[in-house]
Write an enzyme that holds these catalytic residues in place. Structure first.
Site, short mmCIF file in Angstrom:
data_model
loop_
_atom_site.label_atom_id
_atom_site.label_comp_id
_atom_site.label_asym_id
_atom_site.label_seq_id
_atom_site.Cartn_x
_atom_site.Cartn_y
_atom_site.Cartn_z
N GLU A 34 -6.77 -7.41 -4.86
CA GLU A 34 -7.30 -6.78 -3.65
C GLU A 34 -8.71 -6.24 -3.91
O GLU A 34 -8.91 -5.44 -4.83
CB GLU A 34 -6.41 -5.63 -3.20
CG GLU A 34 -4.96 -6.02 -2.98
CD GLU A 34 -4.06 -4.80 -2.83
OE1 GLU A 34 -2.95 -4.98 -2.30
OE2 GLU A 34 -4.45 -3.69 -3.24
N CYS A 35 -9.66 -6.64 -3.10
CA CYS A 35 -11.01 -6.11 -3.11
C CYS A 35 -11.60 -6.12 -4.53
O CYS A 35 -12.00 -7.16 -5.01
CB CYS A 35 -11.01 -4.70 -2.51
SG CYS A 35 -12.67 -4.17 -1.95
#
Length: 419
Positions: free
Chosen positions: A319-320
């Site tokens: 994530e990210c």
């Protein structure tokens, strides 16, 4: 239903985080067990809450979870606490679609009263008009009272108390002007790499935050609150998870995600080499890897282990910041730093390329709907890569954020809630 309340404000910057942390710190010092919560998808304020209360702070979000689930989360995590304090987000009625997803909606869902923190700097009786609007805008929420922030003098306080008397709303306390209470910012969130020491924080609040006796009716005796909530977490029994975690590079994680993952082994990609032979999932959460790019590059053995795991079909959720770490490289103003190379993209975190991407995200993949939140300034170098699915914002409008699926790797800029 419970001993809890929500701290909100007319707008961002009014001081609700200051008051929330102050109340959490003071009540904890008095021997109360305080359970903190945060409205919305914020994963930075929750770190301050946990540091003060000694209990993980939990996000309550009516876009990423149903109202029923939000109520269940509140009951579950409040178990064993004397009082639960929910910090709101933005202005009281600010949501992703008018007041949908707002702090007011969370208060309504939980049926808890609102303590309104108001910045009183340069304001006197005109405050009556502002408060009248907030107190009577909706009839399905209730207010416990008001705490005034940045009060300059005793005379200023008396004028504000006159307002409360005329509006028949309790003035629960006030915060004197104090430069030490101003929090430095990093990006859109608080700078959690420079947290104030606990005793220093308490000393500051003792001298600045003043509560009136009527406040005591909201605080139970120590040990009197016992929630009836059951365990609503869906932990996958037997799931073995390796998770990247350190203070900044991989630190943006929802507490409910942690509690639902199963058996977790943590490692620091800046220092450790993870053992990935007997795991079911590698989880790479978000953070600020661009600020530690040199250290991440130097740990070549870790990057190679993750690349090998991905290539042999290992399951990865990134994530990210975790997705950035899986890319070919991260470019900063200091240079270009090789990353894991699982995804053939370059990321720029240079100041000249910074562009805010912020908001709720929703997409479907493999027959499952995913919801989460996107917050970053870094960008892909060149054209935005193609996505395996269309991503939408909270209002159903398509956004250009890509989702990547490579072998058993799922990666994107979206912080998923929960896995």
């Amino acid at each position: 239903m419970n001993n809890g309340f929500l701290i909100a404000a007319p707008m961002s910057g009014s001081g609700k985080t200051t008051v929330a942390r102050g109340l959490m710190a003071l009540l904890t010092e008095q021997g109360h067990t305080v359970q903190p919560f945060k409205c919305g998808p914020d994963y930075i304020d929750t770190k301050f809450h946990e540091a003060v209360c000694g209990r993980p702070s939990v996000n309550l979000d009516t876009f990423m979870a149903t109202p029923k689930h939000v109520r269940a989360l509140f009951e579950h995590y409040s178990e064993g606490a004397d009082v639960s304090i929910v910090e709101g987000m933005m202005g009281l009625f600010d949501g992703y679609d008018r007041d949908r997803g707002s702090s007011a909606e969370v208060a309504r869902v939980l049926d808890i009263p609102i303590v309104l923190v108001v910045d009183a700097k340069s304001a006197a009786y005109s405050m009556a008009a502002l408060l009248t609007g907030f107190l009577h805008f909706r009839d399905d929420i209730r207010f416990a009272g008001v705490i005034f922030n940045k009060v300059g003098s005793e005379r200023h306080l008396q004028m504000l108390q006159d307002v409360c008397d005329d509006l028949h709303i309790s003035c629960l306390g006030y915060v004197k002007k104090n430069a030490q209470l101003e929090q430095g910012s990093r990006y859109l969130g608080l700078d959690f790499s420079q947290q104030t020491g606990r005793q220093e924080l308490l000393d500051c609040f003792h001298s600045s935050l003043h509560l009136f006796p009527r406040w005591e009716c909201f605080i139970p005796k120590v040990g009197t609150f016992h929630s009836q909530g059951g365990n609503i977490l869906s932990a996958t029994r037997g799931l073995r998870v390796a998770m990247a975690r350190n203070s900044e590079s991989f630190s943006f994680v929802y507490q409910e995600t942690l509690d639902s993952l199963g058996e977790i082994t943590y490692f620091d990609p800046e220092k450790d080499v993870p053992q990935l032979t007997d795991i079911d999932l590698l989880y790479l959460p978000g953070g600020y890897p661009e600020k530690h790019a040199e250290a991440l590059t130097k740990n070549e053995a870790c990057r190679q282990a993750i690349r090998d795991y991905a290539e042999r079909g290992g399951r990865i959720v990134a994530e990210c910041g975790g997705m950035m770490y899986l890319c070919q490289s991260i470019m900063t103003d200091e240079g270009e730093y090789p990353m894991c190379g699982v995804l053939p993209y370059k990321i720029s975190a240079r100041k000249a390329d910074r562009k805010l991407s912020l908001g709720y995200r929703r997409f479907e993949l493999g027959g499952k709907e995913y919801r989460g939140h996107e917050f970053h300034y870094s960008q892909f170098v060149g054209e935005t890569p193609p996505s395996v699915t269309q991503v939408y914002d909270a209002k159903g409008r398509p956004v250009a954020t890509p989702v990547f699926k490579y072998k058993n790797v799922l990666a994107s800029y979206t912080h998923l809630y929960p896995l």
